[in-house]
Design an enzyme around this catalytic site. Sequence first.
Site: not given
Ligand SMILES: C[S@@+](CC[C@H](N)C(=O)[O-])C[C@H]1O[C@@H](n2cnc3c(N)ncnc32)[C@H](O)[C@@H]1O
Length: 269
Positions: A27, A85, A103, A128-129, A149
């Site tokens: 994420h 991150s 993302e 989807d991560g 995350d």
């Molecule tokens: C809390 S933020 C991540 C912050 C990042 N890891 C950092 O430390 O800067 C969560 C992110 O996950 C994305 N997201 C939500 N569901 C997801 C999924 N199933 N797979 C990948 N990304 C997803 C959202 O769009 C958002 O940008």
Amino acid sequence: MLKHLVLTQVLRYMNGKDKAYTLVDTHAGAGGYSLQGRYAQKKAEYQQGIVRLWDRADLPEPVADYVALVRRFNDGGKLHQYPGSPGFAQMLLRAQDRLRLYELHPTDHRILEAYLGKHPQTQVTEGDGFAALKAELPPPSRRGVVLIDPSYEIKADYTRVVAALREALTRFADAVVIVWYPQLLTLESSQLPHRLQASAESHAPKGWLHARLSVQQPDERGFGLVGSGLFIANPPFVLHETLQAVLPFLVDVLGQYDGASFMLEQRAA
Ligand SMILES: C[S@@+](CC[C@H](N)C(=O)[O-])C[C@H]1O[C@@H](n2cnc3c(N)ncnc32)[C@H](O)[C@@H]1O
């Protein structure tokens, strides 16, 4: 803040050996964030975190290291932007290491792609991560870190992180898996660490570590973000000692009320 401090420490530890590793960030977000203008909401968050650390001369070494990376992300100047991150990863990974960023949100993905899409050894995927773990693990070099995350805006994330931890460890038992979660006074949030522990107990050969920093008072109805926690499967063996030294300092500096506290527990290998 604690999330990126721990990520920094884990990657420093991984860098202790020459052998390449892969970091999978399920994420990833946009990669970095402007602290100016329209990101006012994020700005308030940073006021309670990095801003309180920025000018202090008494930072413990791991915190000083984290702040120095944020300074580097700002080209040594004033605090205008904050690395996500992927930003921290980009500063810490070596030429031989691989970065896999996922993302789901198209806008964040576009920003991330523009920032790191052309970087060597880096792949940015819109998708989807959680589902990506299947393709990414085990990593070719048999050294790997997974950061999970999500934002937990949808309740399914609580279930999906538990399944993702189990899947990551089943595919690659030695993976260092870092799971972030929000500390809320809800059943899902309070049960999550136990569910993660149960998964790690049976699948992680090097044990687990759980750290939580609670800095904020819940509102009178018992709602709101109290703090955040990190659960790490197969943690670097030095991480417990590092956090034990650093967490009391963070409670002092980042605590927003008298009841601010930390919790640190581990199950060693
Ligand atoms: C809390 S933020 C991540 C912050 C990042 N890891 C950092 O430390 O800067 C969560 C992110 O996950 C994305 N997201 C939500 N569901 C997801 C999924 N199933 N797979 C990948 N990304 C997803 C959202 O769009 C958002 O940008």
